[in-house]
Design an enzyme around this catalytic site. Structure first.
Site, PDB file in Angstrom:
ATOM      1  N   GLU A  40       0.823  -1.210   0.000  1.00  0.00           N
ATOM      2  CA  GLU A  40       0.000   0.000   0.000  1.00  0.00           C
ATOM      3  C   GLU A  40       0.859   1.263   0.000  1.00  0.00           C
ATOM      4  O   GLU A  40       0.507   2.261  -0.635  1.00  0.00           O
ATOM      5  CB  GLU A  40      -0.962  -0.001   1.190  1.00  0.00           C
ATOM      6  CG  GLU A  40      -2.127  -0.970   1.043  1.00  0.00           C
ATOM      7  CD  GLU A  40      -3.001  -0.687  -0.170  1.00  0.00           C
ATOM      8  OE1 GLU A  40      -3.149   0.502  -0.547  1.00  0.00           O
ATOM      9  OE2 GLU A  40      -3.519  -1.644  -0.770  1.00  0.00           O
ATOM     10  N   TYR A 123      -7.285   7.013   2.749  1.00  0.00           N
ATOM     11  CA  TYR A 123      -7.404   5.903   1.799  1.00  0.00           C
ATOM     12  C   TYR A 123      -6.628   4.671   2.261  1.00  0.00           C
ATOM     13  O   TYR A 123      -7.164   3.556   2.292  1.00  0.00           O
ATOM     14  CB  TYR A 123      -6.931   6.298   0.395  1.00  0.00           C
ATOM     15  CG  TYR A 123      -6.827   5.075  -0.485  1.00  0.00           C
ATOM     16  CD1 TYR A 123      -7.969   4.502  -1.030  1.00  0.00           C
ATOM     17  CD2 TYR A 123      -5.603   4.433  -0.677  1.00  0.00           C
ATOM     18  CE1 TYR A 123      -7.894   3.335  -1.770  1.00  0.00           C
ATOM     19  CE2 TYR A 123      -5.525   3.265  -1.416  1.00  0.00           C
ATOM     20  CZ  TYR A 123      -6.673   2.726  -1.961  1.00  0.00           C
ATOM     21  OH  TYR A 123      -6.597   1.556  -2.674  1.00  0.00           O
ATOM     22  N   ASP A 141     -10.608   4.669  -4.288  1.00  0.00           N
ATOM     23  CA  ASP A 141      -9.457   5.016  -5.118  1.00  0.00           C
ATOM     24  C   ASP A 141      -9.939   5.444  -6.499  1.00  0.00           C
ATOM     25  O   ASP A 141     -11.146   5.527  -6.758  1.00  0.00           O
ATOM     26  CB  ASP A 141      -8.468   3.849  -5.195  1.00  0.00           C
ATOM     27  CG  ASP A 141      -8.941   2.721  -6.102  1.00  0.00           C
ATOM     28  OD1 ASP A 141     -10.156   2.646  -6.398  1.00  0.00           O
ATOM     29  OD2 ASP A 141      -8.097   1.906  -6.522  1.00  0.00           O
TER      30      ASP A 141
END
Length: 202
Positions: A40, A123, A141
């Site tokens: 990530e 996010y 996203d």
């Protein structure tokens, strides 16, 4: 397509068409936490196909959270070399150190706690909650945004605002396979509902 059938259909497609990505390997829970954390961070501002070889190299050289927390700056930068945005690597190491010192070597399991870690915002915290902890969260996203804009024919500035798109996520419904489902929706955006030349009718 009725709303309750959407998760089933999306997961069926995902099970048969998902990309083989190194951070999706079936590994231990601890490794899943680490793989997801590293991937990530790398995927912030970088495309999947670019990240894959860098992720493999990084995991090979720095295989777990403890080694990441203790790696020296020179080696860390060498393992990240070529990926750019080097502040991500520095924040990743700071995050590893904080997880070990403040969370007993366990990835925090709430959005609020995750957002206290360096380099983790709204996010990334939501992506981790969905992927690692199987929480019914769909991270917003670019892929998810694009799907919603096309499904609801959203055009003007107010319609495509983040607040508006978050409200539209009800369209996806929920699944008890929340981890797979979040990844499946993003995968459809990446492979089918593409920015250019979408394959929506296949």
């Amino acid at each position: 397509m009725r709303n309750q059938n959407i998760p089933k259909k999306i997961l069926h497609w995902y099970d048969n068409n998902k990309r083989v990505l190194p951070w999706r390997k079936h590994v231990s829970k601890k490794q899943t936490e680490y793989f997801t954390l590293v991937s990530e961070f790398m995927l912030q501002q970088t495309q999947v196909k670019t990240v894959i070889p860098y992720f493999n190299n990084f995991i090979n050289k720095i295989p777990n959270l403890k080694k990441l927390a203790n790696v020296n700056e020179t080696r860390l930068m060498k393992c990240w070399e070529g990926l750019g945005y080097y502040s991500r690597a520095r924040n990743l190491k700071k995050t590893a150190k904080k997880i070990i010192s403040e969370f007993n070597n366990n990835l925090p399991s709430t959005i609020e706690e995750l957002k206290t870690l360096p380099g983790i915002g709204d996010y990334t915290s939501r992506a981790i909650m969905a992927i690692v902890f199987n929480k019914p969260i769909i991270p917003l996203d670019g892929n998810v945004e694009r799907i919603l804009k096309r499904v609801f024919y959203l055009k003007n500035e107010k319609e495509i605002s983040k607040e508006s798109l978050i409200k539209k996520k009800f369209f996806f419904g929920k699944s008890n396979r929340s981890s797979d489902y979040a990844q499946a929706i993003m995968e459809i955006g990446a492979l089918i509902c593409k920015p250019a030349n979408p394959l929506c009718f296949e």
